[in-house]
Design a protein around this motif. Structure first.
Motif, PDB file in Angstrom:
ATOM      1  N   SER A 104       0.817  -1.220   0.000  1.00 15.36           N
ATOM      2  CA  SER A 104       0.000   0.000   0.000  1.00 15.36           C
ATOM      3  C   SER A 104       0.845   1.261   0.000  1.00 15.36           C
ATOM      4  N   SER A 105       2.122   1.123   0.366  1.00 17.57           N
ATOM      5  CA  SER A 105       3.011   2.276   0.422  1.00 17.57           C
ATOM      6  C   SER A 105       4.442   1.778   0.588  1.00 17.57           C
ATOM      7  N   CYS A 106       5.386   2.694   0.432  1.00 18.48           N
ATOM      8  CA  CYS A 106       6.779   2.351   0.724  1.00 18.48           C
ATOM      9  C   CYS A 106       6.944   2.133   2.226  1.00 18.48           C
ATOM     10  N   THR A 107       6.203   2.900   2.998  1.00 13.11           N
ATOM     11  CA  THR A 107       6.220   2.738   4.453  1.00 13.11           C
ATOM     12  C   THR A 107       5.875   1.287   4.808  1.00 13.11           C
ATOM     13  N   ASP A 108       4.819   0.764   4.183  1.00 16.05           N
ATOM     14  CA  ASP A 108       4.418  -0.626   4.376  1.00 16.05           C
ATOM     15  C   ASP A 108       5.530  -1.594   3.979  1.00 16.05           C
ATOM     16  N   ALA A 163      16.696  11.794   6.116  1.00 14.37           N
ATOM     17  CA  ALA A 163      15.803  10.748   5.607  1.00 14.37           C
ATOM     18  C   ALA A 163      14.376  11.063   6.007  1.00 14.37           C
ATOM     19  N   PHE A 164      13.471  10.265   5.469  1.00 12.27           N
ATOM     20  CA  PHE A 164      12.058  10.379   5.782  1.00 12.27           C
ATOM     21  C   PHE A 164      11.775   9.617   7.082  1.00 12.27           C
ATOM     22  N   THR A 165      10.742  10.006   7.790  1.00 19.96           N
ATOM     23  CA  THR A 165      10.438   9.359   9.073  1.00 19.96           C
ATOM     24  C   THR A 165      10.248   7.841   8.925  1.00 19.96           C
ATOM     25  N   PRO A 173      20.306   2.008   3.218  1.00 18.99           N
ATOM     26  CA  PRO A 173      20.706   3.036   2.263  1.00 18.99           C
ATOM     27  C   PRO A 173      19.480   3.643   1.570  1.00 18.99           C
ATOM     28  N   LEU A 174      19.370   4.951   1.637  1.00 21.03           N
ATOM     29  CA  LEU A 174      18.277   5.667   0.962  1.00 21.03           C
ATOM     30  C   LEU A 174      18.884   6.330  -0.266  1.00 21.03           C
ATOM     31  N   HIS A 175      18.369   5.977  -1.436  1.00 19.63           N
ATOM     32  CA  HIS A 175      18.912   6.533  -2.682  1.00 19.63           C
ATOM     33  C   HIS A 175      18.265   7.889  -2.936  1.00 19.63           C
ATOM     34  N   GLU A 211      17.236  -1.432   1.020  1.00 23.33           N
ATOM     35  CA  GLU A 211      17.279  -0.209   0.216  1.00 23.33           C
ATOM     36  C   GLU A 211      15.974   0.577   0.348  1.00 23.33           C
ATOM     37  N   ASP A 212      16.064   1.815   0.824  1.00 25.34           N
ATOM     38  CA  ASP A 212      14.913   2.708   0.716  1.00 25.34           C
ATOM     39  C   ASP A 212      14.995   3.312  -0.679  1.00 25.34           C
ATOM     40  N   ALA A 213      14.323   2.626  -1.610  1.00 28.03           N
ATOM     41  CA  ALA A 213      14.361   3.018  -3.020  1.00 28.03           C
ATOM     42  C   ALA A 213      13.093   3.783  -3.390  1.00 28.03           C
ATOM     43  N   ALA A 214      12.507   4.446  -2.394  1.00 26.72           N
ATOM     44  CA  ALA A 214      11.232   5.158  -2.602  1.00 26.72           C
ATOM     45  C   ALA A 214      11.285   6.075  -3.821  1.00 26.72           C
ATOM     46  N   GLN A 215      12.428   6.724  -4.023  1.00 28.96           N
ATOM     47  CA  GLN A 215      12.540   7.720  -5.111  1.00 28.96           C
ATOM     48  C   GLN A 215      13.264   7.145  -6.328  1.00 28.96           C
ATOM     49  N   ALA A 216      13.512   5.845  -6.325  1.00 30.67           N
ATOM     50  CA  ALA A 216      14.555   5.312  -7.207  1.00 30.67           C
ATOM     51  C   ALA A 216      14.084   4.382  -8.317  1.00 30.67           C
ATOM     52  N   PHE A 272       9.990   0.510  -2.620  1.00 30.05           N
ATOM     53  CA  PHE A 272       9.660   1.603  -3.543  1.00 30.05           C
ATOM     54  C   PHE A 272       8.373   2.296  -3.115  1.00 30.05           C
ATOM     55  N   SER A 273       8.249   3.547  -3.538  1.00 31.88           N
ATOM     56  CA  SER A 273       7.010   4.290  -3.299  1.00 31.88           C
ATOM     57  C   SER A 273       6.369   4.697  -4.618  1.00 31.88           C
ATOM     58  N   PHE A 274       5.038   4.597  -4.673  1.00 29.29           N
ATOM     59  CA  PHE A 274       4.289   5.125  -5.808  1.00 29.29           C
ATOM     60  C   PHE A 274       3.337   6.207  -5.320  1.00 29.29           C
ATOM     61  N   SER A 299       3.932  12.024  -5.185  1.00 30.41           N
ATOM     62  CA  SER A 299       5.119  12.859  -5.340  1.00 30.41           C
ATOM     63  C   SER A 299       6.261  12.148  -6.074  1.00 30.41           C
ATOM     64  N   LYS A 300       6.097  10.881  -6.412  1.00 27.01           N
ATOM     65  CA  LYS A 300       7.187  10.115  -7.016  1.00 27.01           C
ATOM     66  C   LYS A 300       7.047  10.054  -8.547  1.00 27.01           C
ATOM     67  N   ASN A 301       8.050   9.512  -9.223  1.00 29.47           N
ATOM     68  CA  ASN A 301       8.054   9.500 -10.693  1.00 29.47           C
ATOM     69  C   ASN A 301       6.858   8.747 -11.278  1.00 29.47           C
ATOM     70  N   GLU A 330      -1.286   6.606  -3.735  1.00 25.44           N
ATOM     71  CA  GLU A 330      -0.517   5.941  -2.688  1.00 25.44           C
ATOM     72  C   GLU A 330      -0.166   4.559  -3.234  1.00 25.44           C
ATOM     73  N   GLY A 331       0.980   4.039  -2.866  1.00 24.65           N
ATOM     74  CA  GLY A 331       1.335   2.695  -3.332  1.00 24.65           C
ATOM     75  C   GLY A 331       2.797   2.410  -3.073  1.00 24.65           C
ATOM     76  N   GLY A 332       3.150   1.139  -3.134  1.00 29.40           N
ATOM     77  CA  GLY A 332       4.543   0.772  -2.887  1.00 29.40           C
ATOM     78  C   GLY A 332       4.839  -0.622  -3.412  1.00 29.40           C
ATOM     79  N   HIS A 374      13.745  20.267   2.183  1.00 30.78           N
ATOM     80  CA  HIS A 374      13.397  18.850   2.338  1.00 30.78           C
ATOM     81  C   HIS A 374      13.563  18.391   3.780  1.00 30.78           C
ATOM     82  N   TYR A 375      14.017  17.132   3.974  1.00 30.52           N
ATOM     83  CA  TYR A 375      14.037  16.524   5.308  1.00 30.52           C
ATOM     84  C   TYR A 375      14.730  17.392   6.357  1.00 30.52           C
ATOM     85  N   GLN A 376      14.178  17.399   7.545  1.00 34.60           N
ATOM     86  CA  GLN A 376      14.858  17.923   8.711  1.00 34.60           C
ATOM     87  C   GLN A 376      15.564  16.732   9.367  1.00 34.60           C
TER      88      GLN A 376
HETATM   89  C1  LIG Z   1       8.207   9.038  -0.267  1.00 33.96           C
HETATM   90  C2  LIG Z   1       9.214   8.378   0.568  1.00 33.96           C
HETATM   91  C3  LIG Z   1       8.868   7.420   1.529  1.00 33.96           C
HETATM   92  C4  LIG Z   1       7.458   7.104   1.882  1.00 33.96           C
HETATM   93  O1  LIG Z   1       6.721   6.569   0.845  1.00 33.96           O
HETATM   94  P1  LIG Z   1       5.177   6.220   1.078  1.00 33.96           P
HETATM   95  O2  LIG Z   1       4.837   5.432  -0.150  1.00 33.96           O
HETATM   96  O3  LIG Z   1       4.466   7.537   1.151  1.00 33.96           O
HETATM   97  O4  LIG Z   1       5.063   5.449   2.312  1.00 33.96           O
HETATM   98  C5  LIG Z   1       9.871   6.768   2.219  1.00 33.96           C
HETATM   99  N1  LIG Z   1      11.159   7.041   1.996  1.00 33.96           N
HETATM  100  C6  LIG Z   1      11.532   7.974   1.104  1.00 33.96           C
HETATM  101  C7  LIG Z   1      12.978   8.220   0.863  1.00 33.96           C
HETATM  102  C8  LIG Z   1      10.582   8.672   0.365  1.00 33.96           C
HETATM  103  O5  LIG Z   1      10.981   9.599  -0.529  1.00 33.96           O
END
Ligand SMILES: *Cc1c(COP(=O)(O)O)cnc(C)c1O
Length: 381
Positions: free
Chosen positions: A58-62, A85-87, A130-132, A156-161, A180-182, A185-187, A192-194, A324-326
């Motif tokens: 359902s998400s990259c978080t998932d 990084a993202f929370t 590693p977050l790309h 790999e946090d490949a959310a953006q990759a 991965f994240s869909f 905000s992603k490409n 929502e999706g992952g 971006h990230y704090q």
């Molecule tokens: C967008 C993003 C997430 C979260 O993705 P969701 O699909 O909204 O859960 C996690 N990590 C990074 C690096 C992101 O850019």
């Protein structure tokens, strides 16, 4: 200031075929998770990126939370995460009781610094994440050298990759798992999706069970067992076939999307390169091993106040640019849990990085106008 249409930071792209796919899913009465479009997405990921095994989430978080479950992360385990990084990158492991050790970014790049990681490794280290950032590969060889001999997993946090590479390897296919994240905000997006990739066969069976609420429903549907029951812990990680139908319409266009985004990225780079030689502003550094996907174009200002003024200057010209990230190690939630180390690079990207408008469909004229307003700002200051 120059007049002109407002330029948003992001404009979610649609292929125009999303509704037709959804209609097809409905008319075939395939609405729940793992329907015919989920199947097509899974096959596409295998054929196009060589992901041996993967499942929509359902998400990259998932997907990150699934990875933490699969690794059996327990209280007492340590997980090394970049602070810039993202929370979710940290939360997924914190939810399982892990101790999070935050690593610094590289000085020339926001990605996690293997040297900073090396200093944090202990007997208790279970995973490195590693977050790309911006769809640019981390130093995967550097990280593998630290991880492999010690039995530490890379997630790999490949959310953006999506569609980006480390040398010849698609990002998300290198670590034990890739997430991965869909998100919009992603490409490539389904709102929502992952996706979770499972690159180590030892985790295949359990991944399927955890994704299906702890049951062997997958094996049952394949006719491998005559009933399905409770096998393990799990949760509901799979998106509906409606979401998959939407995603599939975008997924098959990934090459065209990536090409357009990379072209806009390169135009920014070309326009602003001279500026970075004269003024105190840094352009993105692309490591030689990275083929990025045009996910994001950012600048690094010299100070926080310069960044604030640049964002305001752009805003006045109708251009929406954002920071971006704090740094997570100094966030309200974590600052009292952190071990007190200063992470200078993460803090610098936190306070000085600004992202310029970039989306599929942004015109050359728009990229040039943003570039002109940016150049203008540095000439005046
Ligand atoms: C967008 C993003 C997430 C979260 O993705 P969701 O699909 O909204 O859960 C996690 N990590 C990074 C690096 C992101 O850019």
């Amino acid at each position: 200031m120059m007049a002109g249409e407002k330029i948003p930071f992001n404009k979610p792209w649609t292929s125009g075929n999303e509704v037709q796919n959804i209609q097809e899913a409905i008319s075939q009465r395939q609405i729940a998770g793992d329907g015919n479009f989920s199947e097509r997405c899974h096959r596409f990921f295998r054929d196009e990126f060589g992901f041996r095994s993967c499942g929509l989430t359902s998400s990259c978080t998932d997907a990150l939370e699934m990875a933490a479950l699969l690794l059996n992360i327990q209280p007492g385990d340590e997980v090394i995460v970049p602070s810039f990084a993202f929370t979710s990158t940290a939360n997924a492991f914190l939810l399982r009781g892990a101790t999070i050790r935050f690593a610094d970014s590289q000085s020339v790049h926001p990605n996690i610094d293997p040297e900073s990681v090396a200093a944090l490794i202990t007997e208790k280290t279970k995973a490195i994440v590693p977050l790309h950032y911006a769809g640019m590969a981390c130093d995967m060889e550097g990280l593998k050298k630290l991880a492999d001999d010690r039995g530490i997993h890379l997630v790999e946090d490949a959310a953006q990759a999506i569609g980006a590479y480390y040398r010849t390897q698609p990002l998300g296919s290198i670590g034990t798992f890739g997430a991965f994240s869909f998100h919009e905000s992603k490409n490539i997006s389904s709102g929502e999706g992952g996706l979770l990739t499972v690159n180590d066969d030892r985790f295949l069976q359990r991944a399927e069970i955890i994704r299906e609420k702890g049951t062997n429903r997958g094996a049952f549907f394949r006719g491998e067992t005559d009933k399905y029951n409770w096998q393990d812990v799990g949760s509901s990680f799979l998106p509906s076939n409606i979401t998959a139908a939407f995603l599939y319409a975008q997924l098959i266009e990934w090459k065209a999307i990536t090409k357009q985004r990379v072209a806009a990225w390169e135009r920014y780079y070309h326009n602003l390169n001279a500026l970075s030689k004269t003024y105190a502003v840094q352009l993105p550094v692309v490591p030689s091993y990275a083929t990025h996907n045009g996910h994001m174009f950012y600048l690094v200002c010299e100070t926080t106040s310069a960044r604030g003024e640049l964002i305001r200057h752009l805003q006045q010209a109708g251009i929406h640019a954002v920071f971006h990230y704090q740094s997570l190690h100094s966030s309200p939630y974590f600052q009292n849990l952190h071990d007190g180390r200063t992470l200078v690079n993460a803090d610098r990207y936190s306070s000085c990085l600004v992202r310029l408008p970039l989306f599929c469909g942004i015109t050359n004229k728009e990229v040039d106008r943003v570039s002109d307003v940016v150049a203008d700002f540095f000439r005046q200051h």
